[in-house]
Design a protein around this motif. Structure first.
Motif, PDB file in Angstrom:
ATOM      1  N   ARG A  68       0.836  -1.187   0.000  1.00  7.46           N
ATOM      2  CA  ARG A  68       0.000   0.000   0.000  1.00  7.46           C
ATOM      3  C   ARG A  68       0.877   1.245   0.000  1.00  7.46           C
ATOM      4  NH1 ARG A  68      -2.758  -3.263  -1.588  1.00  7.46           N
ATOM      5  NH2 ARG A  68      -4.718  -4.094  -0.747  1.00  7.46           N
ATOM      6  N   SER A  69       0.431   2.244  -0.742  1.00 10.15           N
ATOM      7  CA  SER A  69       1.207   3.472  -0.847  1.00 10.15           C
ATOM      8  C   SER A  69       1.422   4.090   0.532  1.00 10.15           C
ATOM      9  CB  SER A  69       0.496   4.465  -1.758  1.00 10.15           C
ATOM     10  OG  SER A  69       1.317   5.580  -2.022  1.00 10.15           O
ATOM     11  N   GLY A  70       2.658   4.416   0.829  1.00 11.64           N
ATOM     12  CA  GLY A  70       3.028   4.960   2.127  1.00 11.64           C
ATOM     13  C   GLY A  70       3.485   3.919   3.117  1.00 11.64           C
ATOM     14  N   GLN A  71       3.379   2.645   2.741  1.00 11.63           N
ATOM     15  CA  GLN A  71       3.765   1.559   3.647  1.00 11.63           C
ATOM     16  C   GLN A  71       5.280   1.452   3.733  1.00 11.63           C
ATOM     17  OE1 GLN A  71       2.204  -2.193   2.350  1.00 11.63           O
ATOM     18  NE2 GLN A  71       2.952  -3.328   4.115  1.00 11.63           N
TER      19      GLN A  71
ATOM     20  N   TRP B 219       6.563   0.202  -8.171  1.00 15.54           N
ATOM     21  CA  TRP B 219       6.616   1.032  -6.989  1.00 15.54           C
ATOM     22  C   TRP B 219       7.849   1.934  -6.990  1.00 15.54           C
ATOM     23  CZ3 TRP B 219       2.521   1.274  -3.862  1.00 15.54           C
ATOM     24  CH2 TRP B 219       1.615   0.212  -3.870  1.00 15.54           C
ATOM     25  N   HIS B 220       7.703   3.087  -6.342  1.00 14.84           N
ATOM     26  CA  HIS B 220       8.862   3.929  -6.027  1.00 14.84           C
ATOM     27  C   HIS B 220       9.346   3.491  -4.656  1.00 14.84           C
ATOM     28  CE1 HIS B 220      11.416   7.508  -6.045  1.00 14.84           C
ATOM     29  NE2 HIS B 220      11.113   7.618  -4.764  1.00 14.84           N
ATOM     30  N   LEU B 221      10.598   3.042  -4.573  1.00 15.68           N
ATOM     31  CA  LEU B 221      11.163   2.497  -3.346  1.00 15.68           C
ATOM     32  C   LEU B 221      12.152   3.501  -2.771  1.00 15.68           C
ATOM     33  CD1 LEU B 221      11.934  -1.080  -4.756  1.00 15.68           C
ATOM     34  CD2 LEU B 221       9.850  -0.327  -3.591  1.00 15.68           C
ATOM     35  N   GLU B 222      11.816   4.077  -1.631  1.00 17.77           N
ATOM     36  CA  GLU B 222      12.683   5.043  -0.969  1.00 17.77           C
ATOM     37  C   GLU B 222      13.328   4.363   0.228  1.00 17.77           C
ATOM     38  OE1 GLU B 222      14.700   8.459  -0.817  1.00 17.77           O
ATOM     39  OE2 GLU B 222      13.078   8.136  -2.265  1.00 17.77           O
TER      40      GLU B 222
ATOM     41  N   ARG C 118      14.967  -1.471   4.851  1.00 19.69           N
ATOM     42  CA  ARG C 118      13.677  -0.819   5.036  1.00 19.69           C
ATOM     43  C   ARG C 118      13.469   0.222   3.952  1.00 19.69           C
ATOM     44  NH1 ARG C 118      16.191  -1.070   9.958  1.00 19.69           N
ATOM     45  NH2 ARG C 118      15.201  -2.333  11.597  1.00 19.69           N
ATOM     46  N   ALA C 119      12.268   0.252   3.426  1.00 22.39           N
ATOM     47  CA  ALA C 119      11.950   1.211   2.374  1.00 22.39           C
ATOM     48  C   ALA C 119      10.483   1.614   2.485  1.00 22.39           C
ATOM     49  CB  ALA C 119      12.219   0.623   0.994  1.00 22.39           C
ATOM     50  N   THR C 120      10.196   2.847   2.106  1.00 14.86           N
ATOM     51  CA  THR C 120       8.816   3.311   1.990  1.00 14.86           C
ATOM     52  C   THR C 120       8.414   3.204   0.528  1.00 14.86           C
ATOM     53  OG1 THR C 120       9.107   4.837   3.839  1.00 14.86           O
ATOM     54  CG2 THR C 120       7.247   5.235   2.377  1.00 14.86           C
ATOM     55  N   VAL C 121       7.256   2.611   0.268  1.00 13.55           N
ATOM     56  CA  VAL C 121       6.802   2.407  -1.106  1.00 13.55           C
ATOM     57  C   VAL C 121       5.681   3.394  -1.424  1.00 13.55           C
ATOM     58  CG1 VAL C 121       7.467  -0.020  -1.080  1.00 13.55           C
ATOM     59  CG2 VAL C 121       5.144   0.589  -0.462  1.00 13.55           C
ATOM     60  N   THR C 122       5.773   4.004  -2.586  1.00 12.28           N
ATOM     61  CA  THR C 122       4.721   4.890  -3.079  1.00 12.28           C
ATOM     62  C   THR C 122       4.518   4.614  -4.559  1.00 12.28           C
ATOM     63  OG1 THR C 122       6.373   6.627  -3.474  1.00 12.28           O
ATOM     64  CG2 THR C 122       5.131   6.739  -1.402  1.00 12.28           C
ATOM     65  N   VAL C 123       3.359   5.002  -5.065  1.00 14.09           N
ATOM     66  CA  VAL C 123       3.063   4.802  -6.480  1.00 14.09           C
ATOM     67  C   VAL C 123       3.799   5.856  -7.294  1.00 14.09           C
ATOM     68  CG1 VAL C 123       1.246   4.725  -8.226  1.00 14.09           C
ATOM     69  CG2 VAL C 123       0.800   3.855  -5.927  1.00 14.09           C
TER      70      VAL C 123
ATOM     71  N   CYS D 153      -1.403   4.169   3.724  1.00  8.96           N
ATOM     72  CA  CYS D 153      -1.054   3.366   4.900  1.00  8.96           C
ATOM     73  C   CYS D 153       0.028   4.083   5.682  1.00  8.96           C
ATOM     74  CB  CYS D 153      -0.552   1.973   4.477  1.00  8.96           C
ATOM     75  SG  CYS D 153      -0.044   0.930   5.832  1.00  8.96           S
ATOM     76  N   PRO D 154      -0.167   4.356   6.973  1.00  9.97           N
ATOM     77  CA  PRO D 154       0.876   5.038   7.739  1.00  9.97           C
ATOM     78  C   PRO D 154       2.130   4.213   7.833  1.00  9.97           C
ATOM     79  CG  PRO D 154      -0.823   4.147   9.186  1.00  9.97           C
ATOM     80  CD  PRO D 154      -1.312   3.962   7.792  1.00  9.97           C
TER      81      PRO D 154
END
Length: 461
Positions: free
Chosen positions: A130-133, A416-419, A441-446, A458-459
């Motif tokens: 989920r975006s923001g996860q 996904w964009h993986l930060e 660890r990465a935050t995923v966003t569309v 998703c927080p």
């Protein structure tokens, strides 16, 4: 056979412990300094005398002459405790038979079917994000590759509960391999908690695999059902007697072999590619652009492979720099020579694909991440030397692994964009059985411009 120059002994060995402390403290740096002492050198690990080959041609000679330099030493001793004598760990005396029977399951015409399994498992996991996860990429990649191996071996009808049980026990078993390789034999036999966890997980794995194999042997499989690895091995016949080629016990060995060879290795290679790309922005942008242009937000398929050339280059370069099998052993079956040095029967000989991949004689500026060194026309884009072994014992699933790695890597960066978090960009944990990065660890966003189904926010966790 006797005489010849004395093997150079690497300095710094401690009484009783030898070089074990140096290897555990900084294993990759320890390996990189070995060629300074000779093409073939002697180290001492956990009370064992080990001859390490540091020259690419001598490494190739050792791999080609697999009946002289048979699979053995502490690594294979531990693998055989759980996995028996599968095609990757069996002695040379049985390898030709096993290789002949297993090889057809990995022939080129089978790969598109396996690629479909890969695409389905990739889509299942990536579609659950989920975006923001915030996720752990190493854990997610391992989940996908574990699912691929289990589904490819047993078929896609295996229920998810069985998948989860096997994956959990395999995680415990693999951790036990890593811990026990450098443990003295006496400690490996003690009923301490780690040994007990390893033993119980191994027993559960063999029981579960045995049950699944017996079920499939007795089942009436539909004539139009897609073959899986197990059905192909069940159908294999002994050319001399026309009897079953493998017993159920041997099939359990093959299943464990394929899981251990196909899960940590591919997941680790993909995560290294993500790690290296994240620390090299130009390569990362080129990788993302290719994946998003070709895939448009969906999971990669077999048909996409010809258009994912740069993705393959990134994966190949990651494997060169951080090969999953970083330190491997053989054992001499008789007295022999290597590089002019006499080696008695029973000598443990080791080689390191990590060390070979860092030799300036083979790769210009070997410490530099450069996917373009694998461009067609400069060098055939294939896995670096020694990563998949050599000679008759080269990895039977090498093409399976590369297909899976390319599909997974392209799908992850395309969908996904993986930060990555800053701590995930630091030098990862020490190597264990396989040379894999630690938690990533990465935050995923569309990504912008990607047409994907709506995602709920998703927080971060």
């Amino acid at each position: 056979m006797s005489g010849g120059p004395v093997l150079p002994q690497v300095p710094g060995a401690l009484p009783l412990l030898g070089h074990t402390v140096a290897l555990l403290r900084a294993p990759l740096a320890f390996l990189e300094r070995l060629p300074a002492y000779g093409e073939v050198v002697e180290v001492r690990l956990a009370g064992r005398r080990i001859v390490v080959v540091c020259d690419p041609e001598l490494t190739r000679t050792m791999l080609v002459h697999d009946r002289v330099f048979d699979k053995g030493g502490p690594l294979y001793q531990r693998l055989r405790e759980a996995g028996g004598h599968g095609v990757a760990s069996c002695p040379a005396s049985d390898h030709r038979r096993q290789r002949r029977l297993v090889q057809p399951a990995f022939h080129q015409p089978r790969l598109p079917g396996y690629a479909q399994v890969m695409t389905d498992r990739v889509e299942k996991t990536l579609g659950s994000w989920r975006s923001g996860q915030r996720i752990d990429l190493t854990q997610e990649a391992r989940k996908i590759t574990a699912g691929v191996v289990i589904a490819a071996f047993f078929g896609t009808g295996l229920d998810e509960a069985a998948h989860a049980r096997l994956a959990a026990d395999f995680t415990v078993m693999m951790a036990g391999f890593s811990r026990r390789i450098l443990m003295p034999e006496a400690l490996c036999a003690l009923p301490i908690p780690g040994n007990l966890r390893h033993r119980r997980a191994t027993e559960r794995i063999r029981q579960e695999l045995g049950r699944l194999i017996a079920d499939q042997r007795s089942a009436d499989t539909a004539a139009d059902a897609a073959p899986n690895l197990l059905s192909l091995l069940l159908a294999a016949r002994d050319p001399d007697s026309d009897a079953d080629a493998f017993t159920d016990h041997e099939l359990v060995d093959q299943a464990i072999t394929m899981y251990t060879a196909g899960t940590e290795t591919t997941a680790g290679a993909v995560c290294w590619a993500l790690h290296l790309a994240a620390t090299h922005p130009d390569a990362q942008e080129k990788l993302r652009t290719e994946a998003r242009t070709v895939l448009g937000g969906r999971a990669a398929t077999w048909e996409d492979l010809p258009r994912l050339g740069y993705t393959r280059q990134v994966l190949t370069e990651a494997i060169r720099m951080y090969p999953p099998g970083w330190f491997l052993t053989r054992e001499t079956t008789g007295a022999t020579e290597l590089g002019g040095h006499h080696l008695p029967a029973g000598t443990t000989v080791a080689y390191s694909p990590y060390l070979i991949g860092r030799l300036p004689a083979l790769y210009e500026d070997p410490g530099r991440f450069d996917p373009d060194r694998w461009q067609a026309g400069e060098r055939t884009p294939q896995a670096p030397a020694t990563v998949f072994g050599g000679g008759a014992r080269s990895c039977v699933g090498d093409r399976f692994a590369m297909v899976e790695g390319v599909l997974l890597l392209a799908s992850m960066v395309g969908r996904w964009h993986l930060e990555l978090t800053p701590d995930s960009l630091a030098l990862p944990r020490l190597p264990q059985l396989t040379l894999n990065p630690g938690r990533m660890r990465a935050t995923v966003t569309v990504p912008s411009g990607i047409d994907t189904p709506p995602q709920r926010q998703c927080p971060a966790s």
